[in-house]
Motif scaffolding. Sequence first.
Motif, PDB file in Angstrom:
ATOM      1  N   PRO A  65       0.674  -1.302   0.112  1.00 58.38           N
ATOM      2  CA  PRO A  65       0.051  -0.124  -0.018  1.00 58.38           C
ATOM      3  C   PRO A  65       0.910   1.370   0.010  1.00 58.38           C
ATOM      4  O   PRO A  65       1.883   1.286   0.570  1.00 58.38           O
ATOM      5  CB  PRO A  65      -0.705   0.026   1.304  1.00 58.38           C
ATOM      6  CG  PRO A  65       0.144  -1.097   2.214  1.00 58.38           C
ATOM      7  CD  PRO A  65       0.699  -1.986   1.398  1.00 58.38           C
ATOM      8  N   LEU A  66       0.508   2.364  -0.670  1.00 57.32           N
ATOM      9  CA  LEU A  66       1.044   3.366  -0.916  1.00 57.32           C
ATOM     10  C   LEU A  66       0.238   4.888  -0.801  1.00 57.32           C
ATOM     11  O   LEU A  66      -0.810   4.627  -1.418  1.00 57.32           O
ATOM     12  CB  LEU A  66       2.078   3.472  -2.281  1.00 57.32           C
ATOM     13  CG  LEU A  66       3.219   2.568  -2.225  1.00 57.32           C
ATOM     14  CD1 LEU A  66       3.668   2.570  -3.835  1.00 57.32           C
ATOM     15  CD2 LEU A  66       4.388   2.936  -1.316  1.00 57.32           C
ATOM     16  N   HIS A  67       0.725   5.701  -0.071  1.00 53.45           N
ATOM     17  CA  HIS A  67       0.156   6.968  -0.042  1.00 53.45           C
ATOM     18  C   HIS A  67       1.036   8.087  -1.078  1.00 53.45           C
ATOM     19  O   HIS A  67       2.149   8.240  -0.764  1.00 53.45           O
ATOM     20  CB  HIS A  67      -0.195   7.619   1.248  1.00 53.45           C
ATOM     21  CG  HIS A  67      -0.628   8.854   1.260  1.00 53.45           C
ATOM     22  ND1 HIS A  67      -1.984   9.180   1.003  1.00 53.45           N
ATOM     23  CD2 HIS A  67      -0.084  10.087   1.451  1.00 53.45           C
ATOM     24  CE1 HIS A  67      -2.473  10.670   0.875  1.00 53.45           C
ATOM     25  NE2 HIS A  67      -0.935  11.205   1.400  1.00 53.45           N
ATOM     26  N   VAL A  68       0.438   8.394  -2.144  1.00 51.34           N
ATOM     27  CA  VAL A  68       1.287   8.960  -3.088  1.00 51.34           C
ATOM     28  C   VAL A  68       0.772  10.699  -2.990  1.00 51.34           C
ATOM     29  O   VAL A  68      -0.295  10.849  -3.216  1.00 51.34           O
ATOM     30  CB  VAL A  68       1.287   8.484  -4.574  1.00 51.34           C
ATOM     31  CG1 VAL A  68       1.778   9.204  -5.554  1.00 51.34           C
ATOM     32  CG2 VAL A  68       1.392   6.948  -4.394  1.00 51.34           C
ATOM     33  N   PHE A  69       1.871  11.381  -2.788  1.00 54.41           N
ATOM     34  CA  PHE A  69       1.435  12.888  -2.565  1.00 54.41           C
ATOM     35  C   PHE A  69       2.519  13.911  -3.305  1.00 54.41           C
ATOM     36  O   PHE A  69       1.940  14.972  -3.529  1.00 54.41           O
ATOM     37  CB  PHE A  69       1.433  13.091  -1.074  1.00 54.41           C
ATOM     38  CG  PHE A  69       2.883  12.952  -0.307  1.00 54.41           C
ATOM     39  CD1 PHE A  69       3.801  13.946  -0.338  1.00 54.41           C
ATOM     40  CD2 PHE A  69       2.981  11.691   0.413  1.00 54.41           C
ATOM     41  CE1 PHE A  69       4.985  13.479   0.445  1.00 54.41           C
ATOM     42  CE2 PHE A  69       4.195  11.333   1.047  1.00 54.41           C
ATOM     43  CZ  PHE A  69       5.309  12.368   1.030  1.00 54.41           C
ATOM     44  N   ARG A 121       2.456  11.396  -8.196  1.00 57.55           N
ATOM     45  CA  ARG A 121       1.179  11.757  -8.563  1.00 57.55           C
ATOM     46  C   ARG A 121       1.064  11.642 -10.144  1.00 57.55           C
ATOM     47  O   ARG A 121       0.359  10.920 -10.714  1.00 57.55           O
ATOM     48  CB  ARG A 121       0.684  12.933  -8.061  1.00 57.55           C
ATOM     49  CG  ARG A 121       0.366  12.740  -6.632  1.00 57.55           C
ATOM     50  CD  ARG A 121       0.135  14.262  -5.789  1.00 57.55           C
ATOM     51  NE  ARG A 121      -0.520  15.175  -6.663  1.00 57.55           N
ATOM     52  CZ  ARG A 121      -0.876  16.442  -6.270  1.00 57.55           C
ATOM     53  NH1 ARG A 121      -0.096  16.875  -5.026  1.00 57.55           N
ATOM     54  NH2 ARG A 121      -1.432  17.299  -6.673  1.00 57.55           N
ATOM     55  N   ALA A 122       2.043  12.328 -10.961  1.00 56.47           N
ATOM     56  CA  ALA A 122       2.150  12.190 -12.481  1.00 56.47           C
ATOM     57  C   ALA A 122       2.412  10.880 -12.758  1.00 56.47           C
ATOM     58  O   ALA A 122       1.828  10.088 -13.982  1.00 56.47           O
ATOM     59  CB  ALA A 122       3.184  13.144 -12.812  1.00 56.47           C
ATOM     60  N   LEU A 123       3.232  10.104 -12.097  1.00 54.12           N
ATOM     61  CA  LEU A 123       3.715   8.754 -12.290  1.00 54.12           C
ATOM     62  C   LEU A 123       2.499   7.747 -12.133  1.00 54.12           C
ATOM     63  O   LEU A 123       2.110   7.057 -13.280  1.00 54.12           O
ATOM     64  CB  LEU A 123       4.390   8.187 -11.117  1.00 54.12           C
ATOM     65  CG  LEU A 123       4.943   6.722 -11.393  1.00 54.12           C
ATOM     66  CD1 LEU A 123       5.657   6.415 -12.836  1.00 54.12           C
ATOM     67  CD2 LEU A 123       6.089   6.395 -10.032  1.00 54.12           C
ATOM     68  N   VAL A 124       1.614   7.980 -11.223  1.00 53.51           N
ATOM     69  CA  VAL A 124       0.288   7.127 -10.893  1.00 53.51           C
ATOM     70  C   VAL A 124      -0.616   7.395 -12.058  1.00 53.51           C
ATOM     71  O   VAL A 124      -1.085   6.653 -12.751  1.00 53.51           O
ATOM     72  CB  VAL A 124      -0.433   7.716  -9.660  1.00 53.51           C
ATOM     73  CG1 VAL A 124      -1.795   6.643  -9.562  1.00 53.51           C
ATOM     74  CG2 VAL A 124       0.546   6.831  -8.581  1.00 53.51           C
ATOM     75  N   ASP A 169      -7.714  16.366  -3.538  1.00 57.81           N
ATOM     76  CA  ASP A 169      -6.490  17.372  -3.946  1.00 57.81           C
ATOM     77  C   ASP A 169      -5.575  16.717  -4.988  1.00 57.81           C
ATOM     78  O   ASP A 169      -4.237  17.193  -4.870  1.00 57.81           O
ATOM     79  CB  ASP A 169      -6.014  17.649  -2.347  1.00 57.81           C
ATOM     80  CG  ASP A 169      -5.515  16.488  -1.741  1.00 57.81           C
ATOM     81  OD1 ASP A 169      -5.348  15.136  -2.185  1.00 57.81           O
ATOM     82  OD2 ASP A 169      -5.013  16.579  -0.639  1.00 57.81           O
ATOM     83  N   GLY A 170      -5.716  15.538  -5.241  1.00 60.49           N
ATOM     84  CA  GLY A 170      -4.849  15.276  -6.369  1.00 60.49           C
ATOM     85  C   GLY A 170      -3.899  13.968  -5.955  1.00 60.49           C
ATOM     86  O   GLY A 170      -3.087  13.065  -6.506  1.00 60.49           O
ATOM     87  N   ARG A 171      -4.089  13.676  -4.492  1.00 60.94           N
ATOM     88  CA  ARG A 171      -3.346  12.412  -4.100  1.00 60.94           C
ATOM     89  C   ARG A 171      -3.938  11.340  -4.305  1.00 60.94           C
ATOM     90  O   ARG A 171      -4.888  11.072  -4.773  1.00 60.94           O
ATOM     91  CB  ARG A 171      -3.013  12.639  -2.623  1.00 60.94           C
ATOM     92  CG  ARG A 171      -2.215  13.961  -2.012  1.00 60.94           C
ATOM     93  CD  ARG A 171      -2.117  14.161  -0.520  1.00 60.94           C
ATOM     94  NE  ARG A 171      -3.524  14.290  -0.055  1.00 60.94           N
ATOM     95  CZ  ARG A 171      -4.071  14.077   1.068  1.00 60.94           C
ATOM     96  NH1 ARG A 171      -3.381  13.037   1.917  1.00 60.94           N
ATOM     97  NH2 ARG A 171      -5.211  14.310   1.221  1.00 60.94           N
ATOM     98  N   PHE A 172      -3.026  10.053  -4.297  1.00 60.22           N
ATOM     99  CA  PHE A 172      -3.727   8.886  -4.457  1.00 60.22           C
ATOM    100  C   PHE A 172      -3.402   7.997  -3.350  1.00 60.22           C
ATOM    101  O   PHE A 172      -2.330   8.098  -2.491  1.00 60.22           O
ATOM    102  CB  PHE A 172      -2.988   8.183  -5.574  1.00 60.22           C
ATOM    103  CG  PHE A 172      -3.371   8.819  -7.102  1.00 60.22           C
ATOM    104  CD1 PHE A 172      -4.358   8.355  -7.615  1.00 60.22           C
ATOM    105  CD2 PHE A 172      -2.377   9.696  -7.216  1.00 60.22           C
ATOM    106  CE1 PHE A 172      -4.786   8.947  -8.813  1.00 60.22           C
ATOM    107  CE2 PHE A 172      -2.839  10.558  -8.593  1.00 60.22           C
ATOM    108  CZ  PHE A 172      -3.813   9.948  -9.488  1.00 60.22           C
TER     109      PHE A 172
END
Length: 204
Positions: free
Chosen positions: A22-26, A31-34, A75-78
Amino acid sequence: MAQRLSIFPLSGALLFPRGHLPLHVFEPRYRALVSDALARDRRIAMIQPRNEAEPPALFDVGCVGHIREVERLEDGRFNIVLEGLMRFRVLRELSVSTAFRQVEADIAAFDDAESPDALPSIVRAEIEREARRFADSRGVAVDWTGVSRLDDETLVNAISSIAPFDSAAKQALLEAPTLPDRAELLAQFLGFFRRGDDEPATLQ
């Protein structure tokens, strides 16, 4: 089998074939990668950085993950969950215009296609024994009944992922050719880092 991979360098974050991370991407670049991965094949390559330079040098081996679950925040995070597909060996880093880094990698460097055979019972018992000793030394409560129900690959890889080893130790576990090799190394590291509790233990 060389393949272009978009990489997510993250120290201490190990992904193994058939495992989950699990990852929180901020950060904007990740975010562009995801976003890019979701628009293409949902694949992201996890790899550990060797140092804290910017950009950091990379270890040679990582693991390709498939985005199995994704939650896009307002807010754009994943929040995502990666499922491990196969390990890879970096051949070279590519010159790219994207915010995230990309490499050319050998995705056939390891035999990760099939689940490995079960470990000998004596090896399984040693892993559980060393894990208990390590957890007790850290005062960590563990559901050992639940642990005993895990298959060998899940057990070894889960401990390898969550144990507070340094990056070099974690990388050695990731690069172990086979599950028995990883299990033997894990038992050694559990004992080494447990005995090093009085002083910071670092594997170089």
